[in-house]
Design a protein around this motif. Structure first.
Motif, PDB file in Angstrom:
ATOM      1  N   ARG A 151      12.948-105.309 -19.550  1.00  0.00           N
ATOM      2  CA  ARG A 151      12.430-104.243 -20.126  1.00  0.00           C
ATOM      3  C   ARG A 151      11.500-104.672 -21.640  1.00  0.00           C
ATOM      4  NH1 ARG A 151       8.954-100.776 -19.457  1.00  0.00           N
ATOM      5  NH2 ARG A 151       8.973 -98.822 -20.742  1.00  0.00           N
ATOM      6  N   ARG A 152      10.481-103.882 -21.820  1.00  0.00           N
ATOM      7  CA  ARG A 152       9.827-103.853 -23.085  1.00  0.00           C
ATOM      8  C   ARG A 152      10.795-103.746 -24.259  1.00  0.00           C
ATOM      9  NH1 ARG A 152       5.823 -99.782 -21.066  1.00  0.00           N
ATOM     10  NH2 ARG A 152       7.778 -99.255 -20.078  1.00  0.00           N
ATOM     11  N   THR A 153      11.016-104.766 -25.033  1.00  0.00           N
ATOM     12  CA  THR A 153      12.056-104.142 -25.970  1.00  0.00           C
ATOM     13  C   THR A 153      11.507-103.915 -27.360  1.00  0.00           C
ATOM     14  OG1 THR A 153      12.240-106.526 -26.616  1.00  0.00           O
ATOM     15  CG2 THR A 153      13.780-105.545 -24.869  1.00  0.00           C
ATOM     16  N   LEU A 177      12.333-111.008 -35.243  1.00  0.00           N
ATOM     17  CA  LEU A 177      13.651-111.727 -35.432  1.00  0.00           C
ATOM     18  C   LEU A 177      14.587-111.644 -34.504  1.00  0.00           C
ATOM     19  CD1 LEU A 177      14.767-114.711 -36.552  1.00  0.00           C
ATOM     20  CD2 LEU A 177      15.641-113.242 -38.402  1.00  0.00           C
ATOM     21  N   SER A 178      14.954-110.223 -34.397  1.00  0.00           N
ATOM     22  CA  SER A 178      15.886-109.930 -33.626  1.00  0.00           C
ATOM     23  C   SER A 178      15.567-110.161 -32.210  1.00  0.00           C
ATOM     24  CB  SER A 178      16.507-108.556 -34.052  1.00  0.00           C
ATOM     25  OG  SER A 178      17.123-107.829 -32.792  1.00  0.00           O
ATOM     26  N   GLN A 179      14.332-109.706 -31.814  1.00  0.00           N
ATOM     27  CA  GLN A 179      13.794-109.844 -30.486  1.00  0.00           C
ATOM     28  C   GLN A 179      13.979-111.176 -30.262  1.00  0.00           C
ATOM     29  OE1 GLN A 179      10.204-107.592 -30.646  1.00  0.00           O
ATOM     30  NE2 GLN A 179      11.240-105.676 -30.597  1.00  0.00           N
ATOM     31  N   ALA A 180      13.491-111.998 -30.945  1.00  0.00           N
ATOM     32  CA  ALA A 180      13.556-113.496 -30.618  1.00  0.00           C
ATOM     33  C   ALA A 180      14.845-113.976 -30.303  1.00  0.00           C
ATOM     34  CB  ALA A 180      12.815-114.275 -31.826  1.00  0.00           C
ATOM     35  N   TYR A 181      15.809-113.840 -30.990  1.00  0.00           N
ATOM     36  CA  TYR A 181      17.224-114.148 -30.741  1.00  0.00           C
ATOM     37  C   TYR A 181      17.366-113.321 -29.123  1.00  0.00           C
ATOM     38  CZ  TYR A 181      18.959-115.673 -35.157  1.00  0.00           C
ATOM     39  OH  TYR A 181      19.317-116.245 -36.330  1.00  0.00           O
ATOM     40  N   ARG A 224      12.967 -97.629 -33.170  1.00  0.00           N
ATOM     41  CA  ARG A 224      12.913 -98.749 -32.934  1.00  0.00           C
ATOM     42  C   ARG A 224      13.962 -99.658 -32.797  1.00  0.00           C
ATOM     43  NH1 ARG A 224       7.952-101.674 -35.979  1.00  0.00           N
ATOM     44  NH2 ARG A 224       8.509-103.298 -34.404  1.00  0.00           N
ATOM     45  N   ILE A 225      14.519 -99.565 -34.045  1.00  0.00           N
ATOM     46  CA  ILE A 225      16.155-100.271 -34.194  1.00  0.00           C
ATOM     47  C   ILE A 225      17.003 -99.801 -33.318  1.00  0.00           C
ATOM     48  CG2 ILE A 225      17.906-100.743 -35.886  1.00  0.00           C
ATOM     49  CD1 ILE A 225      15.365-100.131 -38.050  1.00  0.00           C
ATOM     50  N   PHE A 226      16.949 -98.541 -32.958  1.00  0.00           N
ATOM     51  CA  PHE A 226      18.194 -98.247 -32.152  1.00  0.00           C
ATOM     52  C   PHE A 226      17.890 -98.426 -30.553  1.00  0.00           C
ATOM     53  CE2 PHE A 226      19.181 -94.814 -35.714  1.00  0.00           C
ATOM     54  CZ  PHE A 226      20.320 -95.053 -35.784  1.00  0.00           C
ATOM     55  N   ASN A 227      16.505 -98.486 -30.400  1.00  0.00           N
ATOM     56  CA  ASN A 227      16.009 -98.987 -28.980  1.00  0.00           C
ATOM     57  C   ASN A 227      16.475-100.378 -28.652  1.00  0.00           C
ATOM     58  OD1 ASN A 227      14.409 -98.809 -26.507  1.00  0.00           O
ATOM     59  ND2 ASN A 227      13.352-100.586 -27.402  1.00  0.00           N
ATOM     60  N   ASP A 228      16.233-101.315 -29.827  1.00  0.00           N
ATOM     61  CA  ASP A 228      16.420-102.589 -29.734  1.00  0.00           C
ATOM     62  C   ASP A 228      17.986-102.807 -29.697  1.00  0.00           C
ATOM     63  OD1 ASP A 228      13.692-103.161 -29.535  1.00  0.00           O
ATOM     64  OD2 ASP A 228      13.754-104.447 -31.303  1.00  0.00           O
ATOM     65  N   ARG A 229      18.635-102.116 -30.409  1.00  0.00           N
ATOM     66  CA  ARG A 229      20.253-102.297 -30.583  1.00  0.00           C
ATOM     67  C   ARG A 229      20.903-101.931 -29.176  1.00  0.00           C
ATOM     68  NH1 ARG A 229      21.917 -99.208 -35.475  1.00  0.00           N
ATOM     69  NH2 ARG A 229      21.525-100.888 -36.657  1.00  0.00           N
ATOM     70  N   GLY A 230      20.258-100.738 -28.479  1.00  0.00           N
ATOM     71  CA  GLY A 230      20.801-100.429 -27.214  1.00  0.00           C
ATOM     72  C   GLY A 230      20.531-101.666 -26.202  1.00  0.00           C
ATOM     73  N   TYR A 231      19.398-102.029 -26.221  1.00  0.00           N
ATOM     74  CA  TYR A 231      19.312-103.371 -25.194  1.00  0.00           C
ATOM     75  C   TYR A 231      20.246-104.487 -25.508  1.00  0.00           C
ATOM     76  CZ  TYR A 231      16.474-106.526 -22.387  1.00  0.00           C
ATOM     77  OH  TYR A 231      16.220-107.395 -21.552  1.00  0.00           O
ATOM     78  N   VAL A 232      20.608-104.868 -27.022  1.00  0.00           N
ATOM     79  CA  VAL A 232      21.414-105.833 -27.096  1.00  0.00           C
ATOM     80  C   VAL A 232      22.894-105.454 -26.613  1.00  0.00           C
ATOM     81  CG1 VAL A 232      22.788-107.230 -28.889  1.00  0.00           C
ATOM     82  CG2 VAL A 232      20.314-106.633 -29.055  1.00  0.00           C
ATOM     83  N   TYR A 233      23.353-103.955 -26.780  1.00  0.00           N
ATOM     84  CA  TYR A 233      24.466-103.658 -26.258  1.00  0.00           C
ATOM     85  C   TYR A 233      24.595-103.747 -24.605  1.00  0.00           C
ATOM     86  CZ  TYR A 233      25.812-101.558 -30.834  1.00  0.00           C
ATOM     87  OH  TYR A 233      26.032-101.275 -32.273  1.00  0.00           O
TER      88      TYR A 233
END
Length: 416
Positions: free
Chosen positions: A3-5, A148-152, A197-206
């Motif tokens: 998915r697009r993050t 940076l978070s997305q790169a990780y 944006r931040i909650f979306n990316d955090r959800g993807y990490v979870y």
């Protein structure tokens, strides 16, 4: 599934680069003609000729100094890099952003673009270094933290060995915590969008960590802050599908299609969920429309193949799935999985093993891929002999991921 993050990228106006002026040519030195020789008059008697006066040397013409070339501003390279990136020309974007960062090493926009381009080119280590440098130069830059978070996350996904980079996910969450503090300092709608944006990316990490409850909670927070964003609706639908709630998944995907009817990801995924829900006619219509909207989008093309397979149309399934993995060989293990299933149905065990091996390699956390790979090794046909050891190994790996997986339990019992 992929998915697009990221919700939005850098918003720059693409501008044409200034062409460097040509160098002025040095003028060639023009030699002076020799002084004319005077012919003496005829003499009646020999006389001693007069000695001619020496001729002064000709002064050389001045040589033109070449004009110094004008330096193209770093901002022009940044604009060109943004344009290339938005066109999907990531190698050209990388060159432009690198030129900008070399001209101006403290240009944060250049570093952000360079880091994102490096991620797209799978240069994960350099991308992390670049984005950390950008964040060090501007610690309050929200994009620097998010990228940076997305790169990780992308290094974890794209490494081929997620366990080697499992520490990337906590690092990604740590960076997102810092980004949230920055976003909460913003006010009004911009602050809400930033937080979404931040909650979306955090959800993807979870989700990658296997914590479905936290993932759904984060995606819902993002959706509350930005309710009409189709990416957030897509991610919520995807997460509900992952937890087995097909009805809720269909509801959110339908909302995503309504919010952005021309987005091929929304429509293609919605089509697959319709097929899984038994509505083959509507599913094929939606899938075909997604593929028409984006004929070079591997995801849209591949989901048309998945829907065709689920509807029993093997010819269309094979064509679309083969095209999808040709368009993007590394991003969608699901399409190799369905190609493997198709080959298995047709008794092509070699083709099945090849495709399912790719699926299991790219999607090593999906037990179904391992189960069907085990099944392809359990079977034998013609010159292809069964391999019970490999079958057992893949059934065991599937059960490590999902201990209650009944089909894998039965398969393991057969080959022991």
């Amino acid at each position: 599934m992929n998915r697009r993050t990221s919700i939005s990228g850098l918003l720059f106006l693409a501008a044409a680069l200034l062409a460097p002026p040509g160098h002025a040519l040095a003028q060639a030195q023009t030699p002076q003609p020799p002084a004319p020789v005077q012919t003496p008059p005829a003499q009646t008697a020999p006389v001693t000729p007069a000695t001619p006066a020496p001729t002064a040397p000709a002064a050389p013409l001045p040589t033109a100094t070449p004009a110094a070339p004008r330096t193209i501003p770093a901002a022009n390279y940044v604009a060109q890099g943004v344009f290339n990136y938005e066109q999907g020309k990531y190698d050209e974007a990388y060159v432009a952003f690198r030129a900008a960062s070399e001209l101006d090493p403290r240009n944060v926009d250049a570093l952000l673009g360079l880091g994102r381009s490096q991620v797209k080119l799978r240069l994960f280590g350099p991308a992390l270094d670049t984005l950390k440098n950008a964040l060090a130069l501007d610690p309050r830059n929200l994009n620097a933290s998010v990228y940076l978070s997305q790169a990780y996350v992308q290094q974890y996904i794209g490494s081929g060995d997620p366990q080697a980079f499992v520490g990337n996910l906590p690092e990604a969450l740590k960076v997102l915590d810092s980004a949230e503090a920055i976003a909460r300092a913003q006010t009004g709608k911009p602050g809400e969008v930033s937080l979404s944006r931040i909650f979306n990316d955090r959800g993807y990490v979870y989700k990658l960590q296997g914590d479905a409850g936290k993932a759904i909670g984060a995606f819902k927070q993002a959706n509350t802050l930005n309710p009409d964003n189709s990416v957030l609706l897509f991610n919520l639908g995807d997460m509900f599908y992952a937890t087995g709630d097909l009805k809720a998944a269909l509801d959110y995907l339908q909302q995503a299609v309504i919010a952005d009817p021309r987005d091929p990801y929304n429509r293609a995924y919605y089509a697959k969920l319709l097929a899984l829900n038994g509505d083959a006619g509507a599913a094929r219509s939606e899938a075909a429309q997604a593929a028409r909207l984006a004929p070079t989008n591997a995801y849209a093309v591949g989901q048309y193949g998945v829907v065709s397979y689920l509807a029993g149309d093997r010819a269309t399934a094979k064509t679309q799935l083969t095209q999808a993995v040709t368009l993007d060989p590394l991003r969608n293990p699901e399409f190799y999985y369905y190609l493997g299933r198709l080959s298995l149905d047709l008794g092509d065990l070699k083709g099945a093993r090849d495709s399912l091996t790719r699926a299991a390699s790219l999607g090593s956390r999906t037990p179904e891929y391992l189960y069907y790979l085990g099944l392809s090794y359990e079977r034998g046909a013609g010159a292809v002999a069964p391999d019970r050891l490999k079958a057992r190994d893949n059934y065991e790996r599937a059960l490590q991921l999902s201990p209650a997986y009944k089909a894998a339990q039965d398969g393991l019992a057969r080959v022991r």
